[in-house]
Scaffold this motif. Structure first.
Motif, PDB file in Angstrom:
ATOM      1  N   GLY A  35      50.658  65.517  39.079  1.00 61.94           N
ATOM      2  CA  GLY A  35      51.910  66.267  39.097  1.00 61.94           C
ATOM      3  C   GLY A  35      51.752  67.767  39.065  1.00 61.94           C
ATOM      4  N   ILE A  36      50.536  68.274  39.217  1.00 57.97           N
ATOM      5  CA  ILE A  36      50.278  69.715  39.205  1.00 57.97           C
ATOM      6  C   ILE A  36      49.617  70.093  40.530  1.00 57.97           C
ATOM      7  N   PHE A  37      50.247  71.031  41.265  1.00 51.76           N
ATOM      8  CA  PHE A  37      49.755  71.370  42.598  1.00 51.76           C
ATOM      9  C   PHE A  37      49.769  72.884  42.811  1.00 51.76           C
ATOM     10  N   PRO A  38      48.778  73.411  43.525  1.00 55.59           N
ATOM     11  CA  PRO A  38      48.892  74.798  43.989  1.00 55.59           C
ATOM     12  C   PRO A  38      49.957  74.853  45.075  1.00 55.59           C
ATOM     13  N   PRO A  46      52.185  82.890  45.731  1.00 56.01           N
ATOM     14  CA  PRO A  46      51.273  81.844  45.255  1.00 56.01           C
ATOM     15  C   PRO A  46      51.661  81.410  43.841  1.00 56.01           C
ATOM     16  N   ALA A  47      51.676  80.109  43.630  1.00 62.69           N
ATOM     17  CA  ALA A  47      52.133  79.594  42.341  1.00 62.69           C
ATOM     18  C   ALA A  47      51.515  78.222  42.093  1.00 62.69           C
ATOM     19  N   TRP A  48      51.708  77.751  40.860  1.00 65.91           N
ATOM     20  CA  TRP A  48      51.380  76.369  40.519  1.00 65.91           C
ATOM     21  C   TRP A  48      52.690  75.623  40.312  1.00 65.91           C
ATOM     22  N   LEU A  49      52.769  74.451  40.921  1.00 68.95           N
ATOM     23  CA  LEU A  49      53.987  73.646  40.865  1.00 68.95           C
ATOM     24  C   LEU A  49      53.794  72.488  39.893  1.00 68.95           C
ATOM     25  N   ALA A  50      54.740  72.336  38.962  1.00 68.21           N
ATOM     26  CA  ALA A  50      54.793  71.164  38.087  1.00 68.21           C
ATOM     27  C   ALA A  50      55.878  70.238  38.620  1.00 68.21           C
ATOM     28  N   GLN A  51      55.542  68.956  38.734  1.00 67.58           N
ATOM     29  CA  GLN A  51      56.505  68.001  39.291  1.00 67.58           C
ATOM     30  C   GLN A  51      56.419  66.682  38.538  1.00 67.58           C
ATOM     31  N   ARG A  60      61.099  69.779  39.158  1.00 66.21           N
ATOM     32  CA  ARG A  60      60.093  70.694  39.689  1.00 66.21           C
ATOM     33  C   ARG A  60      60.253  72.057  39.029  1.00 66.21           C
ATOM     34  N   ALA A  61      59.126  72.714  38.832  1.00 67.59           N
ATOM     35  CA  ALA A  61      59.149  74.092  38.326  1.00 67.59           C
ATOM     36  C   ALA A  61      57.933  74.822  38.879  1.00 67.59           C
ATOM     37  N   TRP A  62      58.156  76.075  39.340  1.00 71.55           N
ATOM     38  CA  TRP A  62      57.074  76.892  39.893  1.00 71.55           C
ATOM     39  C   TRP A  62      56.659  77.947  38.867  1.00 71.55           C
ATOM     40  N   PHE A  63      55.370  78.186  38.792  1.00 69.74           N
ATOM     41  CA  PHE A  63      54.834  79.207  37.894  1.00 69.74           C
ATOM     42  C   PHE A  63      53.975  80.147  38.735  1.00 69.74           C
ATOM     43  N   ARG A  64      54.569  81.287  39.035  1.00 67.10           N
ATOM     44  CA  ARG A  64      53.914  82.233  39.937  1.00 67.10           C
ATOM     45  C   ARG A  64      52.718  82.890  39.264  1.00 67.10           C
ATOM     46  N   ILE A  65      51.651  82.997  40.032  1.00 64.71           N
ATOM     47  CA  ILE A  65      50.413  83.575  39.513  1.00 64.71           C
ATOM     48  C   ILE A  65      50.616  85.037  39.134  1.00 64.71           C
ATOM     49  N   ASP A  66      51.413  85.776  39.916  1.00 61.75           N
ATOM     50  CA  ASP A  66      51.602  87.200  39.625  1.00 61.75           C
ATOM     51  C   ASP A  66      52.484  87.435  38.403  1.00 61.75           C
ATOM     52  N   GLN A  67      53.226  86.420  37.972  1.00 58.74           N
ATOM     53  CA  GLN A  67      54.101  86.581  36.810  1.00 58.74           C
ATOM     54  C   GLN A  67      53.440  86.157  35.502  1.00 58.74           C
ATOM     55  N   ARG A  82      55.071  70.137  32.387  1.00 55.05           N
ATOM     56  CA  ARG A  82      55.129  68.714  32.742  1.00 55.05           C
ATOM     57  C   ARG A  82      54.973  67.828  31.503  1.00 55.05           C
ATOM     58  N   GLU A  83      54.109  68.228  30.580  1.00 54.03           N
ATOM     59  CA  GLU A  83      53.955  67.461  29.343  1.00 54.03           C
ATOM     60  C   GLU A  83      55.250  67.471  28.535  1.00 54.03           C
TER      61      GLU A  83
END
Length: 252
Positions: A35-38, A46-51, A60-67, A82-83
């Protein structure tokens, strides 16, 4: 009977739990965490996606690398998110259609209380080994309760010369079957039917003994005569040889 057998099997093997399945990486997973994807948010960040997918829908939630100060931190935030969703997800068994939820909860309800804990692989292996032993006992017990059948089929095949085709079986899954084919090219039908009667008699005796053979042939022996055999449709006979007394069946 079928429901009793189903519940007996469910009582042996703990069903999967939705939280455990959601934590199990799929074959195509390349990140090591289910459930974790680039990903790329809005096509440019660019971000990591939790699904998380469940019967309640998809989160779904995105976590941007620059933030989040770098890729590792963004990935860690995605895993944590996700946990958190998993802890909020009501634990339940994942059952195939028709399986009894009540039986699963009766025998393995305590597993739902520990659904946040990692699965104990050693414990699961021991449970599977024990379940295999009990499965043999259950199958033997239900086989003994199942009615015993006898099926005899006799047909005339004409596609590649005239041949009599005989089949005798007990109709059990992976049961005993006997087949024989006899060409009528050099013998009359009456002789062929008589030979098939001998074959059928031997097969039935092998399956169920001489008394069943004698009773069956006494009742249906006429189908092996020219007058009693249907040349166009052939013969198909099914009989219950023994119907065990049903005394109730319960899961072990």
């Amino acid at each position: 009977m079928a429901k009793a057998y189903r519940d007996a099997i469910v009582s042996l093997i703990p069903p999967a739990i939705n939280r455990h399945l959601a934590r199990t990486p799929q074959v195509r997973n390349k990140t090591g965490v289910p459930g974790i994807f680039p990903n790329v948010q809005w096509g440019k960040h660019p971000a990591w996606l939790a699904q998380l997918t469940s019967k309640h829908g998809i989160k779904r939630a995105w976590f941007r690398i620059d933030q989040y100060g770098g890729e590792d931190e963004a990935r860690a935030r995605a895993i944590a998110q996700r946990e958190e969703w998993l802890r909020e997800l009501p634990p339940e068994f994942k059952l195939s259609p028709g399986l009894s939820t009540e039986t699963a909860e009766k025998y393995f309800g305590d597993l739902l209380d520990d659904s946040d804990e990692p699965e104990d692989e050693a414990l699961i292996a021991a449970m599977i080994a024990e379940a295999r032993k009990k499965l043999i006992e259950i199958n033997a017990r239900f086989d003994a309760l199942r009615p015993r059948w006898l099926h005899l089929g006799l047909h005339l095949q004409t596609s590649q010369g005239q041949r009599l085709m005989l089949r005798v079986s007990d109709l059990a899954w992976k049961g005993k079957k006997h087949k024989v084919s006899l060409s009528l090219r050099r013998k009359p039908l009456a002789q062929g039917l008589a030979e098939m009667a001998d074959n059928a008699s031997g097969f039935i005796e092998e399956l169920y003994g001489a008394s069943v053979r004698d009773r069956f042939m006494s009742t249906h022996g006429s189908v092996f005569t020219v007058e009693g055999f249907d040349l166009e449709r052939g013969v198909s006979i099914r009989e219950i040889i023994e119907r065990p007394a049903y005394a109730g069946v319960h899961p072990v």
